[in-house]
Scaffold this motif. Structure first.
Motif, PDB file in Angstrom:
ATOM      1  N   LEU A  25       1.077  -1.783  -0.421  1.00 44.27           N
ATOM      2  CA  LEU A  25       0.221   0.037  -0.128  1.00 44.27           C
ATOM      3  C   LEU A  25       0.841   1.149  -0.358  1.00 44.27           C
ATOM      4  CD1 LEU A  25      -3.081  -0.714   2.623  1.00 44.27           C
ATOM      5  CD2 LEU A  25      -2.747  -0.355   0.089  1.00 44.27           C
ATOM      6  N   TYR A  26       1.497   1.389   0.784  1.00 45.56           N
ATOM      7  CA  TYR A  26       2.968   2.422   0.813  1.00 45.56           C
ATOM      8  C   TYR A  26       3.336   2.493  -0.342  1.00 45.56           C
ATOM      9  CZ  TYR A  26       7.066   4.942   1.898  1.00 45.56           C
ATOM     10  OH  TYR A  26       8.244   6.249   1.981  1.00 45.56           O
ATOM     11  N   VAL A  27       3.907   1.661  -1.254  1.00 43.32           N
ATOM     12  CA  VAL A  27       4.385   1.904  -2.642  1.00 43.32           C
ATOM     13  C   VAL A  27       3.253   2.550  -3.665  1.00 43.32           C
ATOM     14  CG1 VAL A  27       5.479   0.438  -4.659  1.00 43.32           C
ATOM     15  CG2 VAL A  27       6.389   0.459  -2.132  1.00 43.32           C
ATOM     16  N   ALA A  28       1.686   1.572  -3.786  1.00 47.78           N
ATOM     17  CA  ALA A  28       0.921   1.845  -4.174  1.00 47.78           C
ATOM     18  C   ALA A  28       0.526   3.551  -4.430  1.00 47.78           C
ATOM     19  CB  ALA A  28       0.227   1.157  -4.436  1.00 47.78           C
ATOM     20  N   ILE A  29       0.417   4.067  -3.319  1.00 42.75           N
ATOM     21  CA  ILE A  29      -0.215   5.261  -2.278  1.00 42.75           C
ATOM     22  C   ILE A  29       1.417   6.465  -2.840  1.00 42.75           C
ATOM     23  CG2 ILE A  29      -0.393   7.480  -0.566  1.00 42.75           C
ATOM     24  CD1 ILE A  29      -2.145   4.448   0.527  1.00 42.75           C
ATOM     25  N   ASN A  30       1.954   6.082  -2.943  1.00 41.33           N
ATOM     26  CA  ASN A  30       2.896   6.843  -2.934  1.00 41.33           C
ATOM     27  C   ASN A  30       3.357   7.141  -5.289  1.00 41.33           C
ATOM     28  OD1 ASN A  30       4.774   8.813  -0.921  1.00 41.33           O
ATOM     29  ND2 ASN A  30       4.724   6.448  -0.226  1.00 41.33           N
ATOM     30  N   LYS A  31       3.280   5.943  -5.476  1.00 38.53           N
ATOM     31  CA  LYS A  31       3.267   6.014  -6.922  1.00 38.53           C
ATOM     32  C   LYS A  31       1.850   7.231  -7.017  1.00 38.53           C
ATOM     33  CE  LYS A  31       3.701   2.472  -9.215  1.00 38.53           C
ATOM     34  NZ  LYS A  31       3.870   0.994  -9.160  1.00 38.53           N
ATOM     35  N   MET A  32       1.265   6.985  -6.348  1.00 40.63           N
ATOM     36  CA  MET A  32       0.108   8.066  -7.191  1.00 40.63           C
ATOM     37  C   MET A  32       0.185   9.417  -7.351  1.00 40.63           C
ATOM     38  SD  MET A  32      -3.281   5.410  -6.449  1.00 40.63           S
ATOM     39  CE  MET A  32      -3.054   5.066  -4.949  1.00 40.63           C
ATOM     40  N   ILE A  33       0.841   9.804  -5.256  1.00 43.49           N
ATOM     41  CA  ILE A  33       1.249  11.184  -6.059  1.00 43.49           C
ATOM     42  C   ILE A  33       1.846  11.543  -5.865  1.00 43.49           C
ATOM     43  CG2 ILE A  33       2.267  12.228  -3.679  1.00 43.49           C
ATOM     44  CD1 ILE A  33       1.040  10.117  -0.890  1.00 43.49           C
ATOM     45  N   TYR A  34       2.986  11.013  -6.412  1.00 39.68           N
ATOM     46  CA  TYR A  34       3.775  10.976  -7.525  1.00 39.68           C
ATOM     47  C   TYR A  34       3.762  11.451  -8.574  1.00 39.68           C
ATOM     48  CZ  TYR A  34       8.235  11.273  -4.031  1.00 39.68           C
ATOM     49  OH  TYR A  34       8.994  11.832  -3.260  1.00 39.68           O
ATOM     50  N   ASP A  35       2.549  10.567  -9.301  1.00 39.79           N
ATOM     51  CA  ASP A  35       1.629  11.174 -10.676  1.00 39.79           C
ATOM     52  C   ASP A  35       0.678  12.438 -10.569  1.00 39.79           C
ATOM     53  OD1 ASP A  35       0.395  11.098 -12.418  1.00 39.79           O
ATOM     54  OD2 ASP A  35      -0.437   8.367 -12.692  1.00 39.79           O
ATOM     55  N   TYR A  36       0.086  12.494  -9.321  1.00 39.99           N
ATOM     56  CA  TYR A  36      -0.848  14.239  -9.147  1.00 39.99           C
ATOM     57  C   TYR A  36       0.188  14.790  -9.100  1.00 39.99           C
ATOM     58  CZ  TYR A  36      -4.135  17.157  -6.431  1.00 39.99           C
ATOM     59  OH  TYR A  36      -4.808  18.101  -6.951  1.00 39.99           O
ATOM     60  N   ARG A  37       0.847  14.378  -8.257  1.00 44.06           N
ATOM     61  CA  ARG A  37       2.252  15.874  -8.119  1.00 44.06           C
ATOM     62  C   ARG A  37       2.545  16.896  -9.336  1.00 44.06           C
ATOM     63  NH1 ARG A  37       5.710  14.865  -3.050  1.00 44.06           N
ATOM     64  NH2 ARG A  37       3.772  14.735  -1.421  1.00 44.06           N
ATOM     65  N   VAL A  38       3.111  15.475  -9.941  1.00 40.89           N
ATOM     66  CA  VAL A  38       4.071  16.189 -11.718  1.00 40.89           C
ATOM     67  C   VAL A  38       2.529  16.308 -11.891  1.00 40.89           C
ATOM     68  CG1 VAL A  38       5.344  15.019 -12.821  1.00 40.89           C
ATOM     69  CG2 VAL A  38       5.990  14.257 -10.975  1.00 40.89           C
ATOM     70  N   THR A  39       1.713  15.935 -12.746  1.00 44.30           N
ATOM     71  CA  THR A  39       0.505  16.075 -13.482  1.00 44.30           C
ATOM     72  C   THR A  39       0.018  17.469 -13.045  1.00 44.30           C
ATOM     73  OG1 THR A  39       0.225  14.007 -13.910  1.00 44.30           O
ATOM     74  CG2 THR A  39      -1.511  15.586 -14.726  1.00 44.30           C
ATOM     75  N   ASN A  40      -0.180  17.832 -11.856  1.00 39.84           N
ATOM     76  CA  ASN A  40      -0.890  19.090 -11.222  1.00 39.84           C
ATOM     77  C   ASN A  40       0.391  20.126 -11.541  1.00 39.84           C
ATOM     78  OD1 ASN A  40      -2.685  20.520 -10.399  1.00 39.84           O
ATOM     79  ND2 ASN A  40      -1.807  20.755  -7.783  1.00 39.84           N
ATOM     80  N   LYS A  54       1.323  12.327 -22.995  1.00 38.23           N
ATOM     81  CA  LYS A  54       1.030  11.103 -22.813  1.00 38.23           C
ATOM     82  C   LYS A  54       0.402  10.447 -21.668  1.00 38.23           C
ATOM     83  CE  LYS A  54       2.347   7.343 -25.577  1.00 38.23           C
ATOM     84  NZ  LYS A  54       2.964   7.056 -26.823  1.00 38.23           N
ATOM     85  N   SER A  55       1.102  10.527 -21.155  1.00 39.26           N
ATOM     86  CA  SER A  55       0.951   9.573 -19.707  1.00 39.26           C
ATOM     87  C   SER A  55       2.320  10.792 -18.541  1.00 39.26           C
ATOM     88  CB  SER A  55       1.712   8.113 -20.118  1.00 39.26           C
ATOM     89  OG  SER A  55       3.348   8.155 -20.158  1.00 39.26           O
ATOM     90  N   VAL A  56       2.246   9.832 -18.143  1.00 40.20           N
ATOM     91  CA  VAL A  56       2.513  10.707 -16.274  1.00 40.20           C
ATOM     92  C   VAL A  56       2.576   9.093 -15.456  1.00 40.20           C
ATOM     93  CG1 VAL A  56       2.932  12.464 -14.255  1.00 40.20           C
ATOM     94  CG2 VAL A  56       1.795  12.999 -16.016  1.00 40.20           C
ATOM     95  N   LYS A  57       4.089   8.596 -15.239  1.00 38.38           N
ATOM     96  CA  LYS A  57       3.371   7.683 -14.396  1.00 38.38           C
ATOM     97  C   LYS A  57       4.532   7.392 -13.142  1.00 38.38           C
ATOM     98  CE  LYS A  57       3.921   1.947 -15.055  1.00 38.38           C
ATOM     99  NZ  LYS A  57       4.829   1.727 -15.339  1.00 38.38           N
ATOM    100  N   GLY A  58       3.878   7.814 -11.707  1.00 36.96           N
ATOM    101  CA  GLY A  58       4.851   7.793 -10.718  1.00 36.96           C
ATOM    102  C   GLY A  58       5.459   5.939 -10.708  1.00 36.96           C
ATOM    103  N   VAL A  59       6.781   6.224 -10.624  1.00 41.28           N
ATOM    104  CA  VAL A  59       7.702   5.005 -10.382  1.00 41.28           C
ATOM    105  C   VAL A  59       8.318   4.585  -9.191  1.00 41.28           C
ATOM    106  CG1 VAL A  59      10.074   3.756 -11.830  1.00 41.28           C
ATOM    107  CG2 VAL A  59       8.285   5.441 -12.593  1.00 41.28           C
TER     108      VAL A  59
END
Length: 119
Positions: A25-40, A54-59
Motif C-alpha cells: 500500500l505504501y508503494v502504490a499510494i506514493n506512486k499515485m502521489i507522485y503521478d498527481y504532483r507532477v501532472t498538476n 501522453k502519460s505520467v507514471k509514478g515509479v
C-alpha cells in the motif's frame, strides 16, 4: 475451541495480513502521489494542456530516490522525462531517457522539445 482462542487466532491473522499489506500500500499510494504532483505541476505551473501529455507514471525505483515520475509527451513519444516530486512545492525535471527505437534516429539534447536544463 473456546471463544477467546478464536478471537486470538482471528486477531493474529488480521494483524499479519495488515503487516504484509502495508509495504504494498505504501508503494502504490506514493506512486499515485507522485503521478498527481507532477501532472498538476505540468498543467498548473508549466501551462501544458492535458491533451499534450501522453502519460505520467509514478515509479518506485531501486536506486535513490525511491520514487519519481516518468512523463511522456504526445509530440515526443520517444523520450521519457524523469521528474522528482519529493515535496509538493518543489518539483523538478531531473533527466530524460531516449527509447531504444529513437536512439537509431540520433536525437540530440538540442532536439528535445520539453527538456528543461537544471538550474
Amino acid at each position: 475451541m473456546s471463544l477467546v482462542k478464536k478471537i486470538i487466532i482471528i486477531s493474529v491473522w488480521v494483524i499479519s495480513l495488515g503487516l504484509i499489506a502495508t509495504p504494498f500500500l505504501y508503494v502504490a499510494i506514493n506512486k499515485m502521489i507522485y503521478d498527481y504532483r507532477v501532472t498538476n505541476y505540468l498543467i498548473e505551473e508549466k501551462g501544458y494542456k492535458t491533451e499534450e501529455i501522453k502519460s505520467v507514471k509514478g515509479v518506485w525505483g531501486i536506486k535513490l530516490p525511491p520514487f519519481y515520475a516518468v512523463v511522456i509527451f504526445k509530440d515526443e513519444p520517444f523520450v521519457e522525462y524523469v521528474y522528482f516530486a519529493h515535496r509538493p512545492n518543489h518539483i523538478m525535471q531531473f533527466s530524460y531517457r531516449i527509447t531504444d527505437v529513437s536512439q537509431q534516429k540520433v536525437i540530440t539534447k538540442s532536439d528535445l522539445k520539453h527538456f528543461v536544463p537544471m538550474e
